[in-house]
Design an enzyme around this catalytic site. Structure first.
Site, PDB file in Angstrom:
ATOM      1  N   GLY A  10       0.845  -1.202   0.000  1.00 30.62           N
ATOM      2  CA  GLY A  10       0.000   0.000   0.000  1.00 30.62           C
ATOM      3  C   GLY A  10       0.875   1.245   0.000  1.00 30.62           C
ATOM      4  N   GLY A  13      -0.298   4.903  -1.152  1.00 28.98           N
ATOM      5  CA  GLY A  13      -1.405   5.564  -0.456  1.00 28.98           C
ATOM      6  C   GLY A  13      -0.925   6.734   0.377  1.00 28.98           C
ATOM      7  N   GLN A  14      -1.883   7.366   1.111  1.00 27.35           N
ATOM      8  CA  GLN A  14      -1.568   8.584   1.866  1.00 27.35           C
ATOM      9  C   GLN A  14      -0.460   8.347   2.885  1.00 27.35           C
ATOM     10  OE1 GLN A  14      -4.521   9.972   4.703  1.00 27.35           O
ATOM     11  NE2 GLN A  14      -3.669  12.049   4.749  1.00 27.35           N
ATOM     12  N   ARG A  38      -1.960  -0.334  -7.150  1.00 28.12           N
ATOM     13  CA  ARG A  38      -1.942   0.806  -8.087  1.00 28.12           C
ATOM     14  C   ARG A  38      -0.520   1.014  -8.583  1.00 28.12           C
ATOM     15  NH1 ARG A  38      -4.397   4.846  -3.733  1.00 28.12           N
ATOM     16  NH2 ARG A  38      -3.107   3.481  -2.442  1.00 28.12           N
ATOM     17  N   TYR A 144     -15.401  -0.320   8.442  1.00 28.82           N
ATOM     18  CA  TYR A 144     -13.972  -0.004   8.620  1.00 28.82           C
ATOM     19  C   TYR A 144     -13.574  -0.209  10.080  1.00 28.82           C
ATOM     20  CZ  TYR A 144      -9.886   3.140   8.912  1.00 28.82           C
ATOM     21  OH  TYR A 144      -8.655   3.710   9.151  1.00 28.82           O
ATOM     22  N   LYS A 148     -11.122  -3.035  11.647  1.00 27.78           N
ATOM     23  CA  LYS A 148      -9.902  -2.636  12.370  1.00 27.78           C
ATOM     24  C   LYS A 148      -9.894  -3.246  13.775  1.00 27.78           C
ATOM     25  CE  LYS A 148      -7.548  -0.290   9.364  1.00 27.78           C
ATOM     26  NZ  LYS A 148      -6.242  -0.820   8.904  1.00 27.78           N
TER      27      LYS A 148
HETATM   28  C1  VAH Z   1     -10.972   7.720   8.043  1.00 28.67           C
HETATM   29  N1  VAH Z   1      -8.811   8.817   7.845  1.00 28.67           N
HETATM   30  O1  VAH Z   1     -11.483   8.817   8.065  1.00 28.67           O
HETATM   31  C2  VAH Z   1      -9.484   7.625   8.352  1.00 28.67           C
HETATM   32  C3  VAH Z   1      -9.229   7.523   9.837  1.00 28.67           C
HETATM   33  C4  VAH Z   1      -9.898   8.267  12.154  1.00 28.67           C
HETATM   34  C5  VAH Z   1     -10.173   8.349  10.673  1.00 28.67           C
HETATM   35  O2  VAH Z   1      -9.215   6.200  10.227  1.00 28.67           O
HETATM   36  O3  VAH Z   1     -11.591   6.724   7.808  1.00 28.67           O
END
Ligand code: VAH
Length: 315
Positions: A10, A13-14, A38, A144, A148
């Site tokens: 990755g 990525g950012q 990518r 997400y 996590k």
């Molecule tokens: C998001 N930038 O917005 C990430 C982050 C705490 C936010 O995990 O999903």
């Protein structure tokens, strides 16, 4: 002295771009293999080896780890909170299977260290809003956040059961100027700088008083490197460490930007990301990270804003 060979998954990525560049400074360009599905981010061109890699293809990943004599793996590929809500199944499968692939290969190939980021997105509406502690009620309401939090338990399991030295940080929202954010709820805090310079105005997708934990990318990179370089016996948390540096709202950052661009104006048009932001804590207690491995941030809102404008191209 073991010759370290690091694989960053990755890398375009950012976080990946900046972490790859920071690791290359420490370990040498040739010893940090950047990879992504990518194509290579422009900022990485000419700074070291790059391979196209799909982290979901476990066999191919395993071949690369063996062929390149990898000793450490940084896994940064993920679908973030906002994008994840548009495609929950893909977010769950990518965020989880990528981690399980890496942990399994790390166990089999005796990889020395693994890094995998978690997020303050693991916390939900039942977690404390202020100074949210390391251990508390944690009931994520985004895919997400669910992926996590589940991943944190897998990291702990592979460490306790097989001794895989995998380490993790719960990043706040990250702000950077080198590479674009990837579909998160906190992306407004990056977009606002670009819009301030280009349009002198910004329509924010969160309400003006939406306080969120945030961190400038140089601090996130520093925390990651310090965590990974700390002696193993100092790492008492094998799920994921809370780390923080500041909290601010769209109104706060707009006011700070106006110190640099007085004519800058902001409007508010909340969208579906407001509900996600409302479910997260407004501030984080990261005293465990400070005690265990000496975490200490460098940037507050004022210093970050000044540094962003110093580095972003001005028309
Ligand atoms: C998001 N930038 O917005 C990430 C982050 C705490 C936010 O995990 O999903």
């Amino acid at each position: 002295m073991i010759r370290e060979k690091i694989l960053v998954i990755g890398a375009s990525g950012q976080i990946g771009v900046e972490l790859t560049l920071a690791l290359r400074k420490i370990y040498g360009n040739a010893n940090v293999v950047a990879s992504d599905l990518r194509e290579e981010n422009d900022l990485l061109h000419g700074t070291g080896p790059y391979v196209s890699l799909d982290v979901m293809n476990k066999e191919m990943l395993h071949v690369q780890v063996i062929r390149q004599n990898i000793t450490q793996i940084y896994l940064l590929a993920a679908i973030l909170s906002a994008t994840g809500e548009k495609n929950p199944n893909l977010a769950w499968s990518l965020n989880m299977q990528s981690l399980l692939n890496v942990l399994d290969i790390a166990k089999e190939e005796q990889i020395r260290k693994v890094y995998w980021p978690s997020s303050i997105a693991v916390f939900g509406p039942t977690s404390p809003k202020q100074n949210c502690p390391q251990q508390t009620v944690i009931e994520p309401i985004t895919v997400y956040g669910i992926s996590k939090y589940a991943g944190e338990f897998w990291c702990n399991y592979y460490f306790q059961r097989w001794g895989v030295d995998v380490r993790s940080l719960r990043y706040p929202g990250l702000i950077s100027y080198k590479s674009a954010p990837g579909g998160g709820t906190t992306d407004y805090a990056v977009e606002i700088f670009h819009e301030a310079l280009e349009e002198k105005t910004y329509e924010c997708f969160l309400e003006k008083d939406t306080y969120l934990p945030m961190m400038y990318m140089p601090d996130a990179i520093k925390a990651t490197i310090e965590l990974m370089e700390a002696p193993a016996e100092k790492i008492r948390i094998r799920t994921s460490y809370n780390v923080a540096s500041m909290s601010f709202s769209p109104a706060d950052i707009a006011k700070e930007i106006q110190k640099h661009i007085p004519e800058f104006s902001i409007t508010y048009k909340p969208d579906y990301r407001q509900q996600i932001a409302n479910s997260w804590p407004q501030s984080i207690d990261d005293s465990v990270a400070r005690n265990d491995w000496g975490w200490q941030e460098d940037y507050d809102l004022q210093r970050m804003t000044a540094d962003m404008f110093k580095n972003l191209p001005h028309k």
